[in-house]
Write a protein that holds these residues in place. Sequence first.
Motif, short mmCIF file in Angstrom:
data_model
loop_
_atom_site.label_atom_id
_atom_site.label_comp_id
_atom_site.label_asym_id
_atom_site.label_seq_id
_atom_site.Cartn_x
_atom_site.Cartn_y
_atom_site.Cartn_z
N GLN A 195 0.80 -1.22 0.00
CA GLN A 195 0.00 0.00 0.00
C GLN A 195 0.84 1.28 0.00
OE1 GLN A 195 -2.41 0.29 3.52
NE2 GLN A 195 -0.76 -0.35 4.89
N LYS A 196 2.14 1.15 0.28
CA LYS A 196 3.02 2.32 0.28
C LYS A 196 3.98 2.32 -0.90
CE LYS A 196 2.87 3.24 5.25
NZ LYS A 196 3.67 3.42 6.49
N ASN A 197 3.62 1.62 -1.94
CA ASN A 197 4.48 1.57 -3.13
C ASN A 197 4.28 2.84 -3.94
OD1 ASN A 197 5.11 0.84 -6.11
ND2 ASN A 197 6.06 -0.80 -4.93
N ALA A 198 5.31 3.69 -4.00
CA ALA A 198 5.20 5.00 -4.66
C ALA A 198 4.90 4.84 -6.15
CB ALA A 198 6.48 5.79 -4.46
N LYS A 199 5.47 3.82 -6.78
CA LYS A 199 5.26 3.63 -8.21
C LYS A 199 3.80 3.27 -8.50
CE LYS A 199 9.02 2.32 -10.64
NZ LYS A 199 10.04 1.40 -11.21
N ALA A 200 3.21 2.42 -7.64
CA ALA A 200 1.81 2.03 -7.81
C ALA A 200 0.89 3.23 -7.59
CB ALA A 200 1.46 0.91 -6.84
N LEU A 201 1.18 4.02 -6.57
CA LEU A 201 0.39 5.23 -6.32
C LEU A 201 0.49 6.20 -7.49
CD1 LEU A 201 1.41 5.71 -2.58
CD2 LEU A 201 -0.92 5.24 -3.39
N PHE A 202 1.69 6.33 -8.04
CA PHE A 202 1.92 7.21 -9.18
C PHE A 202 1.13 6.75 -10.40
CE2 PHE A 202 4.81 8.25 -12.86
CZ PHE A 202 4.49 9.59 -12.92
N ARG A 203 1.17 5.43 -10.68
CA ARG A 203 0.42 4.89 -11.83
C ARG A 203 -1.09 5.12 -11.65
NH1 ARG A 203 4.52 5.11 -14.34
NH2 ARG A 203 6.10 3.50 -14.36
N CYS A 204 -1.58 4.92 -10.44
CA CYS A 204 -3.01 5.16 -10.17
C CYS A 204 -3.35 6.64 -10.38
CB CYS A 204 -3.37 4.73 -8.75
SG CYS A 204 -3.36 2.94 -8.49
N ASP A 219 -5.27 12.66 -4.72
CA ASP A 219 -5.08 11.82 -3.54
C ASP A 219 -3.94 10.82 -3.73
OD1 ASP A 219 -7.14 13.16 -2.32
OD2 ASP A 219 -8.66 11.61 -2.70
N PHE A 220 -3.95 10.14 -4.88
CA PHE A 220 -2.90 9.15 -5.17
C PHE A 220 -1.53 9.82 -5.29
CE2 PHE A 220 -6.36 6.29 -6.91
CZ PHE A 220 -6.10 5.23 -6.05
N LEU A 221 -1.47 10.93 -6.02
CA LEU A 221 -0.19 11.58 -6.26
C LEU A 221 0.40 12.19 -5.00
CD1 LEU A 221 -1.02 13.22 -9.72
CD2 LEU A 221 0.53 11.30 -9.31
N VAL A 222 -0.43 12.76 -4.16
CA VAL A 222 0.06 13.33 -2.89
C VAL A 222 0.60 12.22 -1.99
CG1 VAL A 222 -0.65 14.49 -0.76
CG2 VAL A 222 -1.32 15.43 -2.98
N ARG A 223 -0.08 11.08 -1.98
CA ARG A 223 0.41 9.94 -1.19
C ARG A 223 1.77 9.47 -1.72
NH1 ARG A 223 -4.27 5.68 -1.49
NH2 ARG A 223 -2.73 4.32 -0.45
N ALA A 224 1.91 9.44 -3.05
CA ALA A 224 3.19 9.05 -3.66
C ALA A 224 4.28 10.07 -3.32
CB ALA A 224 3.03 8.94 -5.18
N GLN A 225 3.91 11.35 -3.33
CA GLN A 225 4.88 12.41 -3.04
C GLN A 225 5.38 12.35 -1.60
OE1 GLN A 225 3.52 16.55 -2.80
NE2 GLN A 225 5.02 17.08 -4.39
N ARG A 226 4.50 11.96 -0.69
CA ARG A 226 4.91 11.84 0.71
C ARG A 226 6.01 10.78 0.88
NH1 ARG A 226 -1.06 11.68 2.57
NH2 ARG A 226 -1.58 13.89 2.83
N ASN A 231 10.88 13.06 -6.09
CA ASN A 231 10.73 12.34 -7.36
C ASN A 231 10.21 13.31 -8.43
OD1 ASN A 231 9.19 10.77 -9.46
ND2 ASN A 231 10.03 9.05 -8.31
N TYR A 232 11.02 13.49 -9.48
CA TYR A 232 10.68 14.47 -10.52
C TYR A 232 9.36 14.13 -11.21
CZ TYR A 232 10.83 16.93 -14.98
OH TYR A 232 10.50 17.70 -16.06
N ASP A 233 9.16 12.86 -11.56
CA ASP A 233 7.95 12.46 -12.30
C ASP A 233 6.69 12.72 -11.48
OD1 ASP A 233 9.34 11.63 -14.57
OD2 ASP A 233 9.72 9.66 -13.70
N ILE A 234 6.76 12.37 -10.19
CA ILE A 234 5.58 12.59 -9.33
C ILE A 234 5.28 14.07 -9.21
CG2 ILE A 234 4.69 12.36 -6.97
CD1 ILE A 234 6.41 9.76 -6.75
N ASN A 235 6.32 14.88 -8.93
CA ASN A 235 6.12 16.32 -8.78
C ASN A 235 5.62 16.96 -10.07
OD1 ASN A 235 6.90 16.29 -6.08
ND2 ASN A 235 9.06 16.57 -6.58
#
Length: 242
Positions: A195-204, A219-226, A231-235
Motif C-alpha cells: 500500500q506504500k508503493n510509490a510507483k503504484a500510487l503514481f500509476r493510479c 489523492d494518489f499523487l500526494v500519497r506518492a509524493q509523501r 521524485n521528478y515524475d511525481i512532482n
Amino acid sequence: GCSVRYSGYLESSDEPFCASCIKKYPRLMKLGKDVTLWGLEIGLLTMKVGEAARFFFLPGYAYGKMGCPPLVPPNATVMFEVEVLDFIDSAECDAFFELSAEQQDSVPLQKVLKVADTERQFGNHLYRMQNFEDAKGRYKKAFSILCRSPSDENEQCQINASKLLLLLNLSSTYLKLERPEQALVYGKKALEIDQKNAKALFRCGQACLCMAEYQEARDFLVRAQRIQPFNYDINNEIKKLA
C-alpha cells in the motif's frame, strides 16, 4: 533470444553487404533459428550484454563454397562487427510452457519464479520497442503462473514480489495503450500487495488524471509524493494536475 546490432563486410570492401536494423532495440532473435550463420552463432555465445566485438569468419563458418550471390562471392572470408544489446535465455521458459497444467503445478516454486521473471524480461524488451500489446500479453502470461498456494510466509513474500513487478508493468503498459481504466485496476492490485508503493500510487494517479478524476488523482499523487518527495515524475504530474 538475443538482440544484436551488426554489420557484415567483405575483406575488400569498406561498405557493409548486410546490416541489422538501426533501431535502438532490434527484435530478439533465437540462436539456431533466426541466427543462421554458424560463425556468428558461435561468436554470440562468447559475448555478454553491452559487449561489442569484431569477428573474421572463414568460408566454412560463413557462406561456404557457394557464397551468397550477388552480395557474397564463393569462398569468401567475411568480417562482422557485432554489439549485443539484450540477451534472454528462454530455454527453461519454453520447456515450462510445453508442460501440461498439472505438470506445471508440480514444478518447484523457484523454477516458476525464474520462468515468470524471464517472461517479464521478454515483456520489458517488447515494451522498450513500443510493442505494448505484445508486452501486455507477456506480463499476463507470467502473472498467470504465479497463482499457486504458498507453503509458508517466505514463499508468499517471493510470489508477491514477483506479482508486484508484473502488476506495475501492466499498469504502465495499459497507460501506454491509452486504457487508463485498466491501468487503474492493475495499479490498485499492486497497492493491495504494497500500500506504500510509490510507483503504484503514481500509476493510479496518472490513470485517474487521464480519466479526468482529478480529486482521486490528487489523492494518489500526494500519497506518492509523501513517500518520494523529490521524485521528478511525481512532482511534475502534480504540476500538470494543478
